[in-house]
Design a protein around this motif. Structure first.
Motif, PDB file in Angstrom:
ATOM      1  N   ILE A  66      61.954  91.972 -57.004  1.00 56.32           N
ATOM      2  CA  ILE A  66      63.463  92.933 -56.815  1.00 56.32           C
ATOM      3  C   ILE A  66      63.194  94.297 -57.418  1.00 56.32           C
ATOM      4  O   ILE A  66      62.939  94.389 -58.619  1.00 56.32           O
TER       5      ILE A  66
ATOM      6  N   PRO B  29      67.777  95.874 -53.738  1.00 53.67           N
ATOM      7  CA  PRO B  29      69.322  95.745 -53.861  1.00 53.67           C
ATOM      8  C   PRO B  29      69.930  97.038 -54.225  1.00 53.67           C
ATOM      9  O   PRO B  29      69.543  97.820 -55.147  1.00 53.67           O
TER      10      PRO B  29
ATOM     11  N   PRO C  98      70.127 101.574 -58.221  1.00 49.27           N
ATOM     12  CA  PRO C  98      71.311 101.406 -59.003  1.00 49.27           C
ATOM     13  C   PRO C  98      72.338 102.523 -58.379  1.00 49.27           C
ATOM     14  O   PRO C  98      73.633 102.316 -58.675  1.00 49.27           O
ATOM     15  N   ASP C  99      72.000 103.809 -58.231  1.00 47.18           N
ATOM     16  CA  ASP C  99      72.928 104.693 -57.627  1.00 47.18           C
ATOM     17  C   ASP C  99      71.698 105.765 -56.820  1.00 47.18           C
ATOM     18  O   ASP C  99      70.580 105.523 -56.610  1.00 47.18           O
TER      19      ASP C  99
ATOM     20  N   PRO D  48      65.664  97.381 -57.794  1.00 42.72           N
ATOM     21  CA  PRO D  48      67.049  97.994 -57.633  1.00 42.72           C
ATOM     22  C   PRO D  48      67.089  99.397 -57.405  1.00 42.72           C
ATOM     23  O   PRO D  48      66.279 100.243 -57.533  1.00 42.72           O
TER      24      PRO D  48
ATOM     25  N   VAL E  44      60.080 100.503 -61.506  1.00 46.73           N
ATOM     26  CA  VAL E  44      61.246  99.655 -62.000  1.00 46.73           C
ATOM     27  C   VAL E  44      62.351 100.066 -61.004  1.00 46.73           C
ATOM     28  O   VAL E  44      63.519  99.243 -61.129  1.00 46.73           O
ATOM     29  N   GLU E  45      62.361 101.152 -60.439  1.00 50.02           N
ATOM     30  CA  GLU E  45      63.747 101.386 -59.662  1.00 50.02           C
ATOM     31  C   GLU E  45      63.211 102.146 -58.373  1.00 50.02           C
ATOM     32  O   GLU E  45      62.243 102.763 -58.182  1.00 50.02           O
TER      33      GLU E  45
END
Lengths: 283, 190
Positions: free
Chosen positions: B91, B61, B95-96, B93, B108-109
């Protein structure tokens, strides 16, 4: 941008990395944070790949803790050591081509003013001495001539540090560096004086020696740029790697330089003075 | 010239943008599967089968569904959560879009500038992009196709992404609900 924008969708909150959750729950935009509050809130810069004892990293940390409106601030950076830190900064930032930072910031500021006429959006340029006073000097000065409402912050480590130590225009005369063995042949550019005569309404020369004053000056520069006109902050950030300073002594070197050739100096234009008096923001 | 197929890589350093190879974005009501225009319902069926058959399907996402911009964003986030739970998807993410290299933790990302690190680290074989701004989705999808063998699916709120192996366009809350229903139905039949 309101704090609402910095909230996460509840359904995916737990999927977000911890650092983002901490920024939302305890970030610098909650209340009026200053340098004195460091350690009590989640900072915009906590990890970075800059060298141990780097005065630039310390300055960056203080600046980010002093932004008057971090959720609505956009930083424009340039090539150099500082650009290594920006990757880790939890705030909007743009990396421009080497030297273009004030031109890019001009465009960003103008478009933001058109797109969000009712909102206060701060555009802050942060770049090294090479980007500000050498390669980007024309961009820097012309943004001041044009009266662009942006803040220009120069991290002055007095050489090109991340390419191995070449002399810059801001290197003092006689300075020998790794890639400048013969010593600088001409004096340091006096960009502080140039800023005063080129249209800046606020210019300040300082070091990392006094962190509270540094934070206050940065805040003042950003608030004046928002409403009055261009402002300039020049911070002496001696490079421990290139100047062979033991990391634990780098702040002492900054303090010593403030007593000698890098004395605190602040210029406030008449328009800026009257703005500060009217808003009761003299300090 | 044979039609260019948008297939899992690794296609090599600098794979061509699918658009340059003649792949066009789908018309309204249509979708793309591996570079070919198909009906939206066919694409939804294919997405359901792909993620349910995957060993390690993961949904990425982006900011448009992670941050609470609007009620719609929050509703989509809820559906992303339900879709992940239904299909057993992890999931991760985005985030930016800061290029956080080399400090990013790929466990984690995910970051659009080096999405391959997250794919490799987590051994992801099927991934779904949702809520990622178009220009960054295009960059990330192309890098994934270039450097990994991951099967990419893009659920786009705008016109779709030709660089994904499957893409749906105009993904609204209703379309996400429909996809979730198809995933549930397909899972029941398996």
């Amino acid at each position: 941008m309101s704090k609402r924008i910095t909230e996460m969708c509840p359904a995916l909150n737990d999927a977000m990395p911890t650092e983002y959750r901490e920024l939302v729950e305890n970030g610098p935009w909650l209340g009026d944070k200053t340098v004195k509050d460091l350690g009590t809130f989640k900072e915009l810069l906590e990890e970075h790949p800059l060298c141990a004892g780097c005065n630039l990293a310390l300055s960056l940390k203080i600046i980010l803790s002093s932004l008057p409106n971090p959720a609505d601030t956009i930083i424009v950076g340039s090539t150099g050591c500082s650009s290594l830190g920006f990757m880790q900064v939890g705030i909007h930032n743009i990396h421009s081509l080497f030297g273009n930072q004030n031109a890019v910031a001009t465009g960003v500021k103008r478009v933001l003013s058109m797109r969000f006429p009712d909102k206060k959006k701060d555009v802050v340029v942060m770049a090294g001495d090479g980007a500000t006073a050498d390669i980007g000097l024309d961009m820097t000065i012309h943004s001041w001539f044009r009266g662009e409402k942006i803040t220009t912050i120069m991290f002055d480590n007095e050489l090109y540090a991340n390419t191995g130590g070449q002399e810059s225009g801001m290197t003092p005369a006689g300075r020998v560096a790794y890639m400048a063995p013969l010593g600088k042949k001409f004096p340091k550019i006096n960009l502080f004086e140039i800023a005063k005569t080129s249209g800046c309404h606020y210019a300040v020369l300082l070091t990392t020696a006094n962190t509270v004053r540094l934070g206050a000056c940065v805040k003042k520069a950003i608030l004046l740029a928002r409403d009055v006109g261009p402002t300039y902050v020049q911070i002496h950030t001696p490079c421990p790697t290139n100047l062979k300073i033991p990391p634990e002594e780098s702040i002492k070197v900054a303090k010593d330089s403030e007593k000698e050739r890098y004395a605190f100096n602040e210029y406030v234009s008449e328009a800026a003075k009257s703005f500060l008096e009217n808003t009761g923001n003299k300090k | 010239m044979p039609q260019y197929k948008v297939l899992p890589g690794p296609e090599g350093y600098l794979p061509p943008p699918a658009a340059l190879m003649g792949v066009e974005l789908p018309e309204e009501g249509k979708a793309l599967v591996e570079g070919e225009t198909v009906s939206e319902s066919d694409a939804v069926q294919k997405i359901a089968r792909k993620i349910l058959a995957a060993k390690n399907p993961t949904i990425f996402p982006g900011p448009l569904v992670l941050w609470a911009w609007s009620e719609t964003a929050c509703k989509k986030a809820q559906l992303v959560r339900e879709l992940a739970a239904e299909a057993g998807m992890k999931i991760i993410p985005m985030p930016d879009y800061r290029p956080k290299y080399p400090m990013i933790n790929p466990a984690v990302e995910i970051n659009p500038n080096h999405p391959n690190l997250t794919i490799w680290h987590n051994k992801i074989d099927v991934c779904v992009f949702i809520g990622v701004h178009c220009h960054y989705a295009n960059v990330a999808l192309k890098i994934i196709r270039g450097g990994t063998d991951c099967y990419t699916i893009a659920l786009c709120g705008e016109y779709g992404h030709e660089d994904a192996m499957i893409t749906l366009r105009d993904v609204t809350v209703a379309k996400l609900e429909a996809l979730l229903a198809v995933v549930r139905e397909t899972k029941r039949k398996l």
